[in-house]
Scaffold this motif. Sequence first.
Motif, mmCIF file in Angstrom:
data_model
loop_
_atom_site.group_PDB
_atom_site.id
_atom_site.type_symbol
_atom_site.label_atom_id
_atom_site.label_comp_id
_atom_site.label_asym_id
_atom_site.label_seq_id
_atom_site.Cartn_x
_atom_site.Cartn_y
_atom_site.Cartn_z
ATOM 1 N N ARG A 88 30.215 -69.034 -51.743
ATOM 2 C CA ARG A 88 29.300 -67.847 -51.161
ATOM 3 C C ARG A 88 28.461 -68.223 -50.233
ATOM 4 O O ARG A 88 27.635 -69.039 -50.391
ATOM 5 C CB ARG A 88 28.556 -67.216 -52.487
ATOM 6 N N ALA B 92 25.623 -66.655 -48.091
ATOM 7 C CA ALA B 92 24.675 -65.452 -48.338
ATOM 8 C C ALA B 92 24.669 -64.820 -46.944
ATOM 9 O O ALA B 92 24.490 -65.481 -46.097
ATOM 10 C CB ALA B 92 23.173 -65.764 -48.914
ATOM 11 N N ARG B 93 24.648 -63.476 -47.024
ATOM 12 C CA ARG B 93 24.220 -62.672 -45.673
ATOM 13 C C ARG B 93 22.767 -62.671 -45.906
ATOM 14 O O ARG B 93 22.313 -62.045 -46.650
ATOM 15 C CB ARG B 93 24.943 -61.449 -45.804
ATOM 16 N N GLN C 107 14.761 -62.636 -43.578
ATOM 17 C CA GLN C 107 15.320 -64.056 -43.720
ATOM 18 C C GLN C 107 15.877 -64.371 -42.329
ATOM 19 O O GLN C 107 15.153 -65.421 -41.731
ATOM 20 C CB GLN C 107 16.245 -64.059 -44.960
ATOM 21 N N VAL D 236 7.046 -67.267 -50.071
ATOM 22 C CA VAL D 236 7.031 -67.108 -51.249
ATOM 23 C C VAL D 236 7.873 -67.373 -52.217
ATOM 24 O O VAL D 236 9.281 -67.724 -51.766
ATOM 25 C CB VAL D 236 6.650 -65.450 -51.592
ATOM 26 N N SER E 254 11.016 -67.506 -54.422
ATOM 27 C CA SER E 254 12.288 -66.683 -54.752
ATOM 28 C C SER E 254 12.539 -65.761 -53.391
ATOM 29 O O SER E 254 13.105 -64.617 -53.357
ATOM 30 C CB SER E 254 12.303 -65.701 -55.849
ATOM 31 N N SER E 255 12.075 -66.041 -52.244
ATOM 32 C CA SER E 255 12.263 -65.638 -50.884
ATOM 33 C C SER E 255 13.528 -66.082 -50.334
ATOM 34 O O SER E 255 14.014 -65.073 -49.439
ATOM 35 C CB SER E 255 10.976 -65.673 -49.882
ATOM 36 N N GLY E 256 14.235 -66.798 -50.908
ATOM 37 C CA GLY E 256 15.353 -67.303 -50.066
ATOM 38 C C GLY E 256 15.345 -68.639 -49.180
ATOM 39 O O GLY E 256 16.107 -68.853 -48.309
ATOM 40 N N LYS E 257 14.230 -69.341 -49.482
ATOM 41 C CA LYS E 257 14.011 -70.401 -48.441
ATOM 42 C C LYS E 257 15.328 -71.566 -48.345
ATOM 43 O O LYS E 257 15.673 -72.109 -47.717
ATOM 44 C CB LYS E 257 12.740 -71.353 -49.019
ATOM 45 N N THR E 258 15.729 -71.597 -49.781
ATOM 46 C CA THR E 258 17.081 -72.522 -49.997
ATOM 47 C C THR E 258 18.259 -71.847 -48.998
ATOM 48 O O THR E 258 18.896 -72.703 -48.293
ATOM 49 C CB THR E 258 17.353 -72.750 -51.462
ATOM 50 N N GLU E 259 18.313 -70.657 -49.014
ATOM 51 C CA GLU E 259 19.445 -70.132 -48.255
ATOM 52 C C GLU E 259 19.133 -70.578 -46.798
ATOM 53 O O GLU E 259 20.191 -70.754 -46.030
ATOM 54 C CB GLU E 259 19.389 -68.735 -48.236
ATOM 55 N N ARG F 22 23.882 -75.328 -55.929
ATOM 56 C CA ARG F 22 24.426 -74.522 -54.599
ATOM 57 C C ARG F 22 24.623 -75.116 -53.564
ATOM 58 O O ARG F 22 25.545 -74.672 -52.523
ATOM 59 C CB ARG F 22 22.771 -73.744 -54.353
ATOM 60 N N HIS G 72 13.571 -61.996 -52.175
ATOM 61 C CA HIS G 72 14.902 -61.502 -51.885
ATOM 62 C C HIS G 72 14.931 -60.593 -52.861
ATOM 63 O O HIS G 72 14.888 -60.474 -53.928
ATOM 64 C CB HIS G 72 15.830 -62.599 -51.908
ATOM 65 N N ASP H 211 15.121 -71.447 -61.299
ATOM 66 C CA ASP H 211 15.467 -70.163 -60.507
ATOM 67 C C ASP H 211 16.387 -69.420 -61.950
ATOM 68 O O ASP H 211 17.481 -69.721 -61.673
ATOM 69 C CB ASP H 211 16.338 -70.395 -59.401
ATOM 70 N N ARG I 148 12.379 -63.194 -61.038
ATOM 71 C CA ARG I 148 13.194 -63.540 -59.831
ATOM 72 C C ARG I 148 14.317 -62.621 -59.531
ATOM 73 O O ARG I 148 14.810 -62.782 -58.458
ATOM 74 C CB ARG I 148 13.502 -64.931 -60.012
ATOM 75 N N ARG I 149 14.589 -61.633 -60.331
ATOM 76 C CA ARG I 149 15.597 -60.693 -59.961
ATOM 77 C C ARG I 149 15.032 -59.188 -60.084
ATOM 78 O O ARG I 149 13.940 -59.341 -59.920
ATOM 79 C CB ARG I 149 16.867 -60.682 -60.955
HETATM 80 P P1 ADP Z 1 13.251 -69.708 -52.776
HETATM 81 O O1 ADP Z 1 13.976 -71.245 -52.346
HETATM 82 O O2 ADP Z 1 12.502 -69.335 -51.926
HETATM 83 O O3 ADP Z 1 12.738 -70.019 -54.244
HETATM 84 P P2 ADP Z 1 16.174 -69.099 -53.346
HETATM 85 O O4 ADP Z 1 16.796 -69.542 -51.985
HETATM 86 O O5 ADP Z 1 16.110 -69.822 -54.415
HETATM 87 O O6 ADP Z 1 14.696 -68.827 -52.919
HETATM 88 O O7 ADP Z 1 16.336 -67.499 -53.562
HETATM 89 C C1 ADP Z 1 16.038 -67.020 -54.884
HETATM 90 C C2 ADP Z 1 17.517 -66.175 -55.254
HETATM 91 O O8 ADP Z 1 17.881 -65.144 -54.378
HETATM 92 C C3 ADP Z 1 18.558 -67.352 -55.573
HETATM 93 O O9 ADP Z 1 19.293 -66.930 -56.820
HETATM 94 C C4 ADP Z 1 19.300 -66.791 -54.296
HETATM 95 O O10 ADP Z 1 20.900 -67.184 -54.614
HETATM 96 C C5 ADP Z 1 19.228 -65.405 -54.147
HETATM 97 N N1 ADP Z 1 19.178 -65.061 -52.553
HETATM 98 C C6 ADP Z 1 18.615 -65.450 -51.812
HETATM 99 N N2 ADP Z 1 18.713 -65.002 -50.608
HETATM 100 C C7 ADP Z 1 19.997 -64.414 -50.734
HETATM 101 C C8 ADP Z 1 20.847 -63.655 -49.603
HETATM 102 N N3 ADP Z 1 20.486 -63.374 -48.374
HETATM 103 N N4 ADP Z 1 21.855 -62.994 -50.412
HETATM 104 C C9 ADP Z 1 22.111 -63.268 -51.730
HETATM 105 N N5 ADP Z 1 21.461 -63.944 -52.487
HETATM 106 C C10 ADP Z 1 20.060 -64.361 -51.957
#
Ligand code: ADP
Length: 818
Positions: A278, A280-281, A286, A308, A310-315, A347, A467, A637, A677-678
Amino acid sequence: MPLFADIILPTAVPGSFSYRVPEELSAQLQVGQRVVVNFGTGRKLYSGLVRAVHDRDPGLPGIKSVLSVLDDTPVATAEQLLFWERLAEHYLCTLGEVMVAALPGSLVLSSTTKLIASGPERPEWTGDGRRDLLLDALALRHEMTLAEAGELLGLRDPMPVVKRMLEEGTVQVAEEIGGTHAPRMERFVRLAAGQDTEAALHALFDRLERAPKQLHLLMRYVELSRCLSEAPREVKRKDLLRSARAASGELARALAKNIFEEYERPADMPAEGGEGGRIARLSEPQAATLERIRSGFQDRNTVLLHGVTSSGKTELYMELIETQLQAGKQVLYLLPEIALTAQVIARLRARFGSKVGVFHSRLPPRERTELWLRMRTDPDACPVIVGARSALLLPFRSLGLVVVDEEHDPSYKQHDPAPRYQARDMAIVLAEIHGARTLLGSATPSMESLYNARTGKFGFAELLVRHGEAVLPSVLCVDIADERRRKRVNGHFSHTLIDAIKEALARKEQVILFQNRRGYVPVWQCETCGWIPECDHCDVSLTYHKSAHGLHCHYCGRAYPPPVKCSACGSSRLRMIGFGTEKIEEELALLLPEARIARMDQDTTRGKNAFDRILSRFGEGAVDILVGTQMVTKGLDFGQVSLVGILDADQLLRYPDLRAHERAFQLMAQVAGRSGRRAGAGRVLIQTKEVHHPIIALVMGHDVEGMYQRELPLRQAHAYPPFSRLVKLTLKHRDEHRVVATAEALAALLRGRSGDRVLGPEPPMVARVRDLHLRTLLIKLERQGYRQEKHHLSEAIDRLFAHPDHRPVRVVIDVDPV
Ligand code: ADP
Ligand code: ZN
Ligand code: ZN
């Protein structure tokens, strides 16, 4: 023309070591290769690393010669040697100490290295006399040092023979075994071959109309696996059974009917070859932040990302990694504690498949050596390395990007042994050597990094929304003193917290409870006179461990039986004070007998797979409440967590350390970030007596900026980092008078130059460890001309300790200690 080589040897003796290169070796000698030399008294052999080859005669009488060359190709790269030099210079340690930290154990050989045979069976004869002789001897003696092997073979230098056998796999270095582990296996279920097309599935549904239980199982499988979607998931056998509420007999019948098949693979290793997993878009915020990072890299080597929780830093990291891979570059992704981050690795593996290599000090030594050698021989093998701080020392060839995730985390600092490095800072140095970029990411950046971003040294990017549907949790305070007055406290739990836990559990949501144990652990105390049992060898009170029913010293590891009476007054009225996670878990079990509770702390996570086991049970919903130390604050997470409880904020705020408030803020904000986080609103409850403490208010407001504005002037007023650099000196000796005298002398010497920038000497919080008395000095070096200042400092230390009165006192130098 005679040739000389400067060799790095595995020793803390400073200086470089020159050897003559014999004619017959001169053609093959390269920088970064291992060579065998004699060093020190006697005929002791070492494998050392070639740092330089030159023709400048060092003019040493009786200079020794290199005995042999062990490697055909260098085991360390030129970039690494440069990096090691920077480390040694910055942290005032020797190149030998850095080399020992960097090289996997089996690559650092010496006369005392112990060898053992690899298997129970004696390998075949080859007619190679020396090899066969050594194998025969090992079959009889089990273990042999390299020196003994030399005697046996009649060789002054047995290392080349031994090295060939190490590579051949017939002998092993003793320290390298024992670490090998059998991975925990997990069973998975998938559709049997031929059943996994849409048409076949429809046929199956029809066929099973009269077998409702199996139809149900199949429908559950389709749901769990999303096998009809673009990105199907793996399904664990136990998840399928639980979700379908089916017995294993039902599944067995479905397997027999060739609907499903089962397979097994190591549990902590996410599916291989998940490439194209997967992607992510990116959301609009972001994407905008990603652009800011990229443009930041145009004119800065380092960018700080404040995103912050759960903002999607890892993405975002993954997007940047992708770009590097396309350019044929390597990426290093640093995490503060790799054992806790199976989720991130999963991931990365899902997206980059086998391109991802994992490296940390909990890996069995053999695997560490293998990864090292693989990186040397096949540069394309795993271009993405995920690792803890020691991964900095791997043999990279063309790094394009270093990501330092959770850059504020104190675990990036190595305390013991040397090199005592801060991996976040050294990541930037490593990246510079490779012409690469560094991205520092955190929801709670460190004061240093924020300062560097504000003053323009680093680029800066922000991502301030969570996110998707998720929003930042609401943080509330519970006035524990007030609840106590109103008799609304049970053990260590306020009624408010207990009620909130009950509500969350009733909604089938999960809870994380955080109790920092540092300095506040369960101890026994005499009710009559206040006596507390202490370690005989360290000045520290002993901690009670219920599961082992014993007292433990956390400094030297000694165990003692629990006390039956007071050693001071003889009273038998002893009670337990303080509370750690174990006590919390116990109280909770009484308060909420139905709840399923798990504990995560140093005691429950000793084995290699322990973290993984606890976290996967929590992730699967087999645990309702996770109680833990700082471990639970990091990076988890889990979507079902709607409540986080911080049991004792006061203890965090009281810690006597220049960073106490910064750390307290970071810890609380991080653990708070595990909640909600959701979708759905997350909550955080902080139990404290100091409801009006400014730090608590900042946590409630998720206010990183406010934290920075409050803390910076204080740091400036006291000339603390980022306005200075600290060097901590710890002096140790068995005789307290002696250590005090030396510490006073050193302080006087240093004050001559640095005046009131020298603090101490003073006894540290624990002033005696393993029978050694300790004194510390803290020196604040001005940032201007810092290198020169440090140079003076190190000279002054050398001068003092050259004196016979002071020589027996050991000194440990720690640059950037906190
Ligand atoms: P952080 O690293 O900032 O704590 P994460 O990258 O773990 O944040 O993102 C938090 C959750 O949101 C994860 O489960 C991630 O898969 C989901 N998520 C973040 N950005 C997206 C995206 N663009 N599309 C789908 N899921 C996303
Ligand atoms: Zn007593
Ligand atoms: Zn002790």
